[in-house]
Design an enzyme around this catalytic site. Structure first.
Site, short mmCIF file in Angstrom:
data_model
loop_
_atom_site.label_atom_id
_atom_site.label_comp_id
_atom_site.label_asym_id
_atom_site.label_seq_id
_atom_site.Cartn_x
_atom_site.Cartn_y
_atom_site.Cartn_z
N SER A 41 -24.65 -84.44 21.40
CA SER A 41 -25.06 -83.48 22.43
C SER A 41 -26.55 -83.60 22.61
CB SER A 41 -24.71 -82.07 21.96
OG SER A 41 -25.39 -81.12 22.77
N TYR A 59 -24.42 -75.20 16.04
CA TYR A 59 -23.97 -76.26 16.95
C TYR A 59 -24.92 -77.44 16.91
CZ TYR A 59 -22.34 -78.50 21.24
OH TYR A 59 -21.85 -79.39 22.15
#
Lengths: 595, 301
Positions: A465, A478
């Site tokens: 990401s 995350y």
């Protein structure tokens, strides 16, 4: 399998050419299947085809022979005995022996392909050929004509292509030197050739004991033909026979651009792009055998589509994807939605076979459904939670047993979690790392081991990401999990490089997928969480970056073997900032996300 | 079925309903007839001209909008940014290409607005999209009858499309409508049209808009706040439009909403409904069951 002779139903036979040269040949496999004739290159023997032939033997009748001067065939002394028309006569004699009537499918590698071009462009023989798969061996006539164009009507493209090929052809000049090549092959070069090949080309398999003599006599192939044909190319060297061109990415001896104009000479052309070096019959037999098989089947069914000229960016991209991914086996996790589904569908359009893994079986089944509508050769849904080590192991075994070793693995499944560090409970940390990191570890571990064991390369894509390099006080769990995925991918890439397996980390950025609708917002009530999910989903929708574009980026990155691929502009900017102005990112990390 | 249809929305008689049904059939007949005559090389402009001529020959003098035709990836409104891109172009039909014919004639004072999707020769993607639209037809009716607000239904249709793996392409229409009201159009001496839309029929929509604005409802059914009310009695031309990798498919037909909120599809004798019936799909139920996927919609998709 160590030799063609140990294939099921193998039968050795010999044919004698008009000039007295004796050719050793072997026929094996399904006696009632379509006949596939394999022609080897330089400095190999028919044994280069063992791995491919083994995979074709179940369905096809496989024929291979030693070209004159190589292996068990006799070795005429005169250079003139190696001229293309003699090689064509040899091929005809083999056909007379194995297929006096009916047509055969020819597959040529290197010099085998060079001479096969002569076969398919000689009307007398072409009538007996149903299809031709050419690997790393251009027609000398095409080469000469295209090179001339570069000289008489130079464009930057043509000139640079000529220059590139001129450099890559160094060995051709070397082989024209008298005596020295023979001495080298019979001396040190012959001795160290297997080691050189293993190092430079990552080929496995025992060398043929006849190598020094094969290579020494084979030099006459070049001397008898190259200069003559380059000076006097045939203008009529064209064919309507269906041709499948297989181009390896990293062929040291042939420029990829050499084939740019091939459709002028062979209009019924299907292109394939394979990640590998010059000796793909040794290094990529699985994929090669699949492509040969599919092509032969299509021609036998008379279902070769007229290749549409790729016009426009999208059509060209689709064509590129088909060249590379047709027939490949891909495993995709998180394939039920978002980026996973979009990637699956893009691969389906390219004609891949797909194993679609998702925790939600219904959505994986739906993806499989759509994939088949789009033209996937096969699409198999699997319900597996990637964080479950045991289930992943079972999945890997099942895939290997049912479909074989995957060529491409996309570890894409992931979950979202937002909220401050102090609000994140150990359970939430565990769940996040279990799915986002361990899911990737399991995928890499299990399928990576299979790929290494098979030794035919492959590619692993891990979905990281932009959060992997953009810190944020709102996404500690995350971002940590995704940063770990990024680093894991980089380490794995280093380790797997030696096995010809590429590893890519994809860093999408803000992409409109289902992840926002299921993100856990820690430290909020369920009502607040719902409203936050809605708000984020809306914001992502407004951003409007579709997962299909990420899928395109993934396929492109696999083709180029990119290490880290940021996708959206913001991801690219964050990647650049993380390298050049990390302080900017640190400042951004302190900004509160709008609630 | 016919006995059910004697109920009519306020201000309309059973004869009116029959009138609407007749013009809707006429419009679908036109689409089918023209679709059958299309061949490789036909352009969108030629297709719209054929529809226009076909209907004019049969007595149509006014339009809600002039015929539209979209070929190839234009069925999914790929790259549409400005409204004029909806108008027919010189795009030529090729073998296997999907296409949509959309026509809205006014006949005897009644308006229809229909959309007809098919392909020139077999196209598996179009087939699949059309199959999956059956769920939407059943779902929309069920949800309208349940008295849910139009905005909510719109969002649920959105979610259903997402779950099916499709894009919502009706969002590309003006105001992003999934449906709009249609009504009777008075016979007028002048029947001007501008930018493809018949001004007489448009005036009716505009009147509805003014009235709706006062009363808190909208004749346009979309995802905005103005649609946050149950369906108002009258006729709605409903046009869910899905897109999938450069292929779009829609149906468009009239939904009748009565004063008591009861609703039904004006006609089941339509090509797409017959197609579903032939393929054993459940698009035909007038008082259809809610699609079983509805519950799963509440999960994140």
């Amino acid at each position: 399998m160590t030799s063609l002779y140990s294939l099921p139903g193998a039968r050795r036979f010999e044919v004698t050419a008009p000039d007295g040269v004796r050719l050793a040949a072997v026929e094996a496999g399904a006696a009632d299947g379509p006949t596939v004739v394999l022609v080897h290159g330089y400095p190999d023997t028919k044994e280069i085809w063992t791995d491919v032939a083994e995979r074709l033997a179940d369905t096809y009748r496989v024929v291979a022979y030693d070209v004159r001067g190589a292996g068990e065939s006799s070795r005429p002394e005169a250079t003139s005995a190696y001229a293309l028309h003699h090689l064509a006569d040899d091929f005809e004699d083999v056909l007379d022996a194995v297929a006096p009537e009916g047509k055969v499918h020819v597959v040529g590698h290197d010099w085998g392909s060079v001479q096969a071009w002569e076969f398919v462009t000689t009307p007398r023989i072409a009538g007996r050929i149903a299809s031709f798969t050419t690997i790393s061996g251009p027609s000398l006539d095409h080469l000469a004509l295209v090179t001339r164009e570069g000289l008489t009507r130079p464009t930057p493209k043509r000139v640079s292509r000529n220059v590139e090929q001129a450099f890559r052809s160094w060995y051709v000049y070397a082989l024209h030197v008298p005596v020295a090549p023979e001495m080298a092959w019979r001396g040190l070069l012959g001795k160290h050739w297997p080691a050189l090949l293993a190092k430079g080309e990552k080929t496995l398999g025992a060398p043929e004991p006849s190598l020094p003599e094969d290579a020494a006599f084979g030099a006459k192939l070049y001397r008898a033909n190259v200069r003559h044909r380059m000076a006097n190319p045939r203008g009529d060297a064209t064919t309507d026979i269906p041709v499948q061109l297989v181009v390896p990415d990293r062929d040291k001896f042939l420029a990829k651009r050499l084939y740019d104009e091939l459709h002028r000479f062979a209009p019924n052309l299907t292109r394939r792009q394979v990640s590998g070096g010059h000796w793909v019959p040794r290094t990529r037999p699985d994929l090669l055998a699949r492509w040969i098989g599919e092509f032969v089947d299509r021609v036998e069914r008379d279902a070769v589509p007229a290749p549409a000229a790729a016009k426009g960016r999208k059509a060209r991209r689709d064509e590129d994807n088909r060249r590379r991914f047709a027939g490949q086996l891909a495993v995709i996790t998180g394939a039920g939605s978002g980026i996973g589904r979009a990637t699956a569908l893009a691969l389906a359009e390219a004609g891949a076979r797909l194993v679609l893994v998702d925790r939600d079986g219904a959505s994986a089944a739906r993806t499989a459904d759509l994939a088949e509508v789009l033209g996937a050769v096969g699409a198999y849904p699997e319900t597996v939670d990637v964080s479950d080590a045991e289930a992943m192991e079972q999945l890997a075994e099942k895939v290997r047993a049912a479909h074989g070793v995957p060529d491409l693995v996309v570890n894409n499944a992931g979950i979202g979690i937002a909220g401050s560090f102090l609000d994140t409970s150990p359970e939430e940390w565990k769940r996040t790392l279990d799915v986002n990191l361990w899911g990737v570890i399991h995928g890499c571990r299990l399928f990576g081991a299979m790929m290494v064991e098979r030794g035919q390369g492959g590619h692993i894509v891990n979905t990281a990401s932009a959060a992997a390099f953009q810190p944020s006080k709102s996404l500690p769990a995350y971002s940590t999990s995704k940063a770990a995925v990024l680093m894991l991918s980089e380490c794995l890439r280093a380790e797997f490089a030696a096995h010809g397996i590429g590893v890519t980390a994809i860093c999408p950025g803000f992409v409109a997928t289902g992840i926002t609708g299921a993100t856990r917002f820690v430290g909020t009530s369920s009502d607040q969480e719902r409203s936050l999910r809605e708000k984020t989903t809306k914001a992502y929708k407004r951003r409007g970056y579709p997962p299909e574009k990420v899928a395109d980026a993934i396929l492109r990155a696999v083709g180029r073997n990119t290490a880290v691929q940021p996708v959206t502009p913001e991801a690219r900017a964050a990647r650049a900032a993380s390298r050049f102005t990390p302080r900017v990112l640190r400042a951004l990390a302190r900004v509160d996300l709008p609630k | 079925m016919a006995t059910l249809l004697t109920d009519a929305p306020p201000g309309m008689t059973a004869a009116d309903i029959d009138g609407f049904r007749a013009v809707q059939r006429l419009a679908y007949d036109c689409a089918e007839a023209v679709a059958a005559r299309l061949h490789p090389g036909t352009t969108e402009r030629e297709a719209t001209a054929m529809m226009r001529r076909w209907l004019t020959e049969r007595g149509v003098r006014d339009w809600l909008h002039l015929p539209f035709a979209w070929f190839g990836d234009r069925t999914a409104f790929t790259g549409f940014k400005v409204p004029h891109q909806f108008f027919a172009t010189g795009r030529r039909l090729t073998e296997g290409m999907p296409f949509i014919l959309d026509v809205a004639p006014v006949y005897n004072g009644y308006t229809a607005d229909i959309g007809y999707t098919t392909s020139l020769g077999p196209n598996r993607v179009v087939d699949r999209l059309l199959d999956d639209l059956a769920t939407h037809r059943a779902f929309i009716l069920e949800a309208v009858q349940a008295g849910r607000t139009l905005r909510q239904i719109y969002l649920d249709v959105d979610a259903l499309m997402a779950r099916q793996g499709y894009e919502n392409r009706h969002r590309a229409y003006p105001f992003g409508v999934i449906a709009h009201r249609v009504g009777k159009v008075p016979d007028a001496r002048f029947r001007p049209h501008a930018f493809g839309f018949g001004q007489n029929a448009l005036r009716g929509l505009l009147k509805d808009g003014v009235r709706g604005h006062r009363e808190g409802w909208s004749p346009l059914w979309n995802h905005r706040k103005m649609s946050d009310h149950p369906a108002t009695p009258g006729l709605w031309a409903v046009e869910p439009h899905v897109g999938f990798r450069g292929v779009g498919a829609k149906f468009e037909e009239l939904l009748v909403v009565e004063a008591d909120g009861h609703a039904y599809w004006l006609d089941d004798d339509l090509p797409h409904v017959h197609r579903w019936a032939d393929r054993g799909l459940h698009g035909t139920a007038v008082t259809g069951t809610a699609p079983d996927r509805l519950d799963t919609l509440k999960e994140p998709v």
